[in-house]
Design a protein around this motif. Structure first.
Motif, PDB file in Angstrom:
ATOM      1  N   TRP A 146       0.850  -1.185   0.000  1.00 49.10           N
ATOM      2  CA  TRP A 146       0.000   0.000   0.000  1.00 49.10           C
ATOM      3  C   TRP A 146       0.890   1.241   0.000  1.00 49.10           C
ATOM      4  CZ3 TRP A 146      -4.635   2.010  -0.729  1.00 49.10           C
ATOM      5  CH2 TRP A 146      -5.026   3.189  -0.091  1.00 49.10           C
ATOM      6  N   LEU A 147       0.580   2.191  -0.878  1.00 46.75           N
ATOM      7  CA  LEU A 147       1.271   3.468  -0.896  1.00 46.75           C
ATOM      8  C   LEU A 147       0.435   4.466  -0.113  1.00 46.75           C
ATOM      9  CD1 LEU A 147       2.457   3.546  -4.614  1.00 46.75           C
ATOM     10  CD2 LEU A 147       3.748   2.835  -2.591  1.00 46.75           C
ATOM     11  N   SER A 148       0.935   4.859   1.048  1.00 46.36           N
ATOM     12  CA  SER A 148       0.220   5.777   1.930  1.00 46.36           C
ATOM     13  C   SER A 148       0.731   7.193   1.701  1.00 46.36           C
ATOM     14  CB  SER A 148       0.421   5.369   3.390  1.00 46.36           C
ATOM     15  OG  SER A 148      -0.290   6.224   4.253  1.00 46.36           O
ATOM     16  N   CYS A 149      -0.193   8.113   1.450  1.00 46.10           N
ATOM     17  CA  CYS A 149       0.173   9.461   1.012  1.00 46.10           C
ATOM     18  C   CYS A 149      -0.115  10.510   2.080  1.00 46.10           C
ATOM     19  CB  CYS A 149      -0.594   9.826  -0.251  1.00 46.10           C
ATOM     20  SG  CYS A 149      -0.271   8.732  -1.643  1.00 46.10           S
ATOM     21  N   GLY A 180       5.030  15.452   3.582  1.00 48.61           N
ATOM     22  CA  GLY A 180       4.427  15.673   2.274  1.00 48.61           C
ATOM     23  C   GLY A 180       4.837  14.590   1.293  1.00 48.61           C
ATOM     24  N   TRP A 181       5.103  13.388   1.829  1.00 44.14           N
ATOM     25  CA  TRP A 181       5.683  12.312   1.034  1.00 44.14           C
ATOM     26  C   TRP A 181       4.723  11.130   0.867  1.00 44.14           C
ATOM     27  CZ3 TRP A 181       9.628  14.844  -0.648  1.00 44.14           C
ATOM     28  CH2 TRP A 181      10.421  15.624   0.193  1.00 44.14           C
ATOM     29  N   VAL A 182       5.177  10.161   0.074  1.00 46.56           N
ATOM     30  CA  VAL A 182       4.516   8.864  -0.072  1.00 46.56           C
ATOM     31  C   VAL A 182       5.381   7.827   0.640  1.00 46.56           C
ATOM     32  CG1 VAL A 182       3.712   7.094  -1.686  1.00 46.56           C
ATOM     33  CG2 VAL A 182       3.495   9.523  -2.275  1.00 46.56           C
ATOM     34  N   PHE A 183       4.717   6.910   1.373  1.00 48.05           N
ATOM     35  CA  PHE A 183       5.407   5.826   2.075  1.00 48.05           C
ATOM     36  C   PHE A 183       4.818   4.493   1.618  1.00 48.05           C
ATOM     37  CE2 PHE A 183       5.911   9.512   4.706  1.00 48.05           C
ATOM     38  CZ  PHE A 183       7.153   9.386   5.301  1.00 48.05           C
ATOM     39  N   GLU A 184       5.667   3.465   1.510  1.00 45.77           N
ATOM     40  CA  GLU A 184       5.193   2.138   1.114  1.00 45.77           C
ATOM     41  C   GLU A 184       5.026   1.251   2.340  1.00 45.77           C
ATOM     42  OE1 GLU A 184       6.009  -1.328  -2.257  1.00 45.77           O
ATOM     43  OE2 GLU A 184       7.456   0.316  -1.995  1.00 45.77           O
ATOM     44  N   VAL A 185       3.858   0.588   2.434  1.00 45.49           N
ATOM     45  CA  VAL A 185       3.525  -0.251   3.584  1.00 45.49           C
ATOM     46  C   VAL A 185       3.322  -1.676   3.080  1.00 45.49           C
ATOM     47  CG1 VAL A 185       1.948  -0.596   5.508  1.00 45.49           C
ATOM     48  CG2 VAL A 185       2.370   1.724   4.658  1.00 45.49           C
ATOM     49  N   PRO A 186       4.032  -2.658   3.638  1.00 44.36           N
ATOM     50  CA  PRO A 186       3.882  -4.047   3.183  1.00 44.36           C
ATOM     51  C   PRO A 186       2.586  -4.662   3.701  1.00 44.36           C
ATOM     52  CG  PRO A 186       5.367  -3.972   5.043  1.00 44.36           C
ATOM     53  CD  PRO A 186       5.028  -2.542   4.715  1.00 44.36           C
TER      54      PRO A 186
END
Length: 453
Positions: A146-149, A180-186
């Motif tokens: 999941w890309l959390s914004c 103000g970034w995007v983070f990747e969640v497994p």
């Protein structure tokens, strides 16, 4: 039959005004199978269960945060379905979770939910990303993450210099890092809090991944100007390796906030963003550094962009404040032809007020979450688009709800809340959605039909 976007665009271009249809029938108050509370209005035969309310305890010992926003299904294995859910929290309280795994000192992040589709119950939940700001929406990747914004674009040094905190309601003064970034969640475990800086520092909303090209499309919820962005990664499955950020240019149109017409098809191009990490214009903390770069390069302005979803070669995104009535529009972008069209335009806030998160169901229909509450609708709804551009209301938060649950005054919060996080199981038997306040997730099931939602 599945929804034909071309048929909808053709219908709108002919001047035909979409009409409300019956769909599954009238909405009636239905009690939650878990709590007994009358949370929703649904068609006859449909049922639902609520789970993971704000204030409940998760399996890792953490308390479920509030402000449940965007969500996506990242994994299905047998009867177990895994979803990652955003929490759009703004730094008003201290960090939630273990600081060892947190990006910063803020209270935003994600929780992961494992739902059993055979029993209709939540199996497991945990905090999977913490220390972030205003996690609004995002998107699912093909490799099951999941890309959390972050919707909040924040710089501690610039905020202090330009007195930004005096003008904003966030309490982000706890922050030690830029946001103000995007983070990747497994799908499993806890995320490494690594910001994907090449995807830009701006007021992110949603992300849609195009498996044909490996490109990612992003929306921005900024006012008065927002951009629609394309990210071309160096490595399709390794987003941390960087890439190129671009902004959409609608040929011949600098401004689509009010000028976008439902009867027209637009040709689009893309312009480069020179510095994706410049979240603010020089000498300010205005959160408009990226969109300004795009406009200066010839890009086109939208306003308050929200949901974004890829389906069968098309990218759909919502603009919740655009259109003649300022009640919102849904755009359809076709990468193969580089064209843009409108497939839904609310003629009035009473019809539908502010389309937000959206998803295409396994039956092929587009389902929209409503953001605003009006004197007419009194509580937010889910709307489904039909093949000819007509629509029907599938569900509504019960406008007459009363009672208290886990300390939440439901009559004070829920009728004024918004829908978010619309998602589906792969077989289409379950629809999942979040109610933003007080913060909970719902699983809805019933007598689905192939030509409806």
């Amino acid at each position: 039959m599945p929804l034909s976007w071309q048929a909808i665009a053709s219908s709108l271009s002919s001047g035909r005004i979409p009409k409300r249809q019956a769909g599954y029938g009238p909405l009636q108050t239905v009690a939650d199978e878990r709590t007994g509370l009358e949370l929703l209005r649904l068609p006859k035969g449909f049922s639902y269960t609520s789970f993971s309310w704000a204030g409940e305890r998760m399996d890792d010992g953490n308390i479920v945060p509030g402000a449940a926003d965007g969500m996506g299904v990242v994994k299905e294995s047998g009867d177990l379905l895994t979803m990652v859910r955003n929490h759009e929290l703004q730094g008003r309280v201290s960090l939630v979770g273990n600081p060892e795994y947190a990006y910063d000192n803020l209270d935003g992040g994600t929780s992961t939910l494992v739902f059993n589709t055979a029993t209709g119950k939540l199996e497991k939940s945990w905090l999977s990303l913490s220390g972030t700001l205003n996690n609004c929406s995002g998107g699912v990747t093909p490799w099951g993450s999941w890309l959390s914004c972050e919707e909040g674009c924040y710089d501690p040094e610039a905020a202090d210099r330009y007195n930004w905190l005096r003008r904003k309601h966030w309490r982000a003064e706890k922050a030690k890092k830029k946001h103000g970034w995007v983070f990747e969640v497994p799908a499993e475990g806890i995320a490494k809090p690594l910001p994907l800086t090449a995807m830009g520092q701006f007021q992110h909303e949603a992300v849609a991944f195009d498996p044909d090209t490996g490109y990612l499309y992003q929306t921005e919820d900024h006012k008065p100007r927002a951009g629609f962005y394309r990210f071309i990664p160096e490595s399709a499955s390794q987003l941390s390796h960087g890439g190129q950020l671009q902004m959409m240019r609608v040929v011949g149109y600098r401004d689509m906030r009010r000028e976008a017409k439902s009867e027209q098809k637009y040709k689009v191009e893309w312009v480069p963003i020179a510095d994706p990490t410049r979240g603010h214009n020089p000498g300010s903390h205005d959160q408009a550094g990226v969109v300004t770069q795009g406009m200066d390069a010839g890009g086109t302005a939208f306003v308050a962009l929200e949901g974004c979803f890829y389906h069968q070669g098309q990218v759909f995104f919502t603009a919740k404040m655009s259109g003649p009535a300022r009640a919102g529009q849904v755009f359809c972008y076709c990468p193969a032809t580089e064209t843009l069209s409108i497939i839904f335009e609310s003629p009035a806030h009473s019809v539908f007020s502010g389309p937000d998160n959206l998803a295409v169901s396994p039956r092929g229909n587009l389902v929209l979450c409503e953001d605003h509450v009006t004197e007419v609708n009194k509580a937010s709804r889910l709307l489904s688009l039909l093949d000819n551009g007509d629509y029907f209301y599938f569900c509504q938060i019960n406008p007459e709800i009363s009672g208290n649950y886990l300390g939440h005054d439901l009559s004070a919060k829920m009728p004024h809340s918004e829908w978010a996080g619309i998602s589906f199981s792969a077989d289409g038997r379950w629809m999942f959605a979040n109610i933003y306040a007080p913060g909970l997730t719902l699983a809805i099931t019933g007598p689905w039909q192939a030509d409806l939602a």
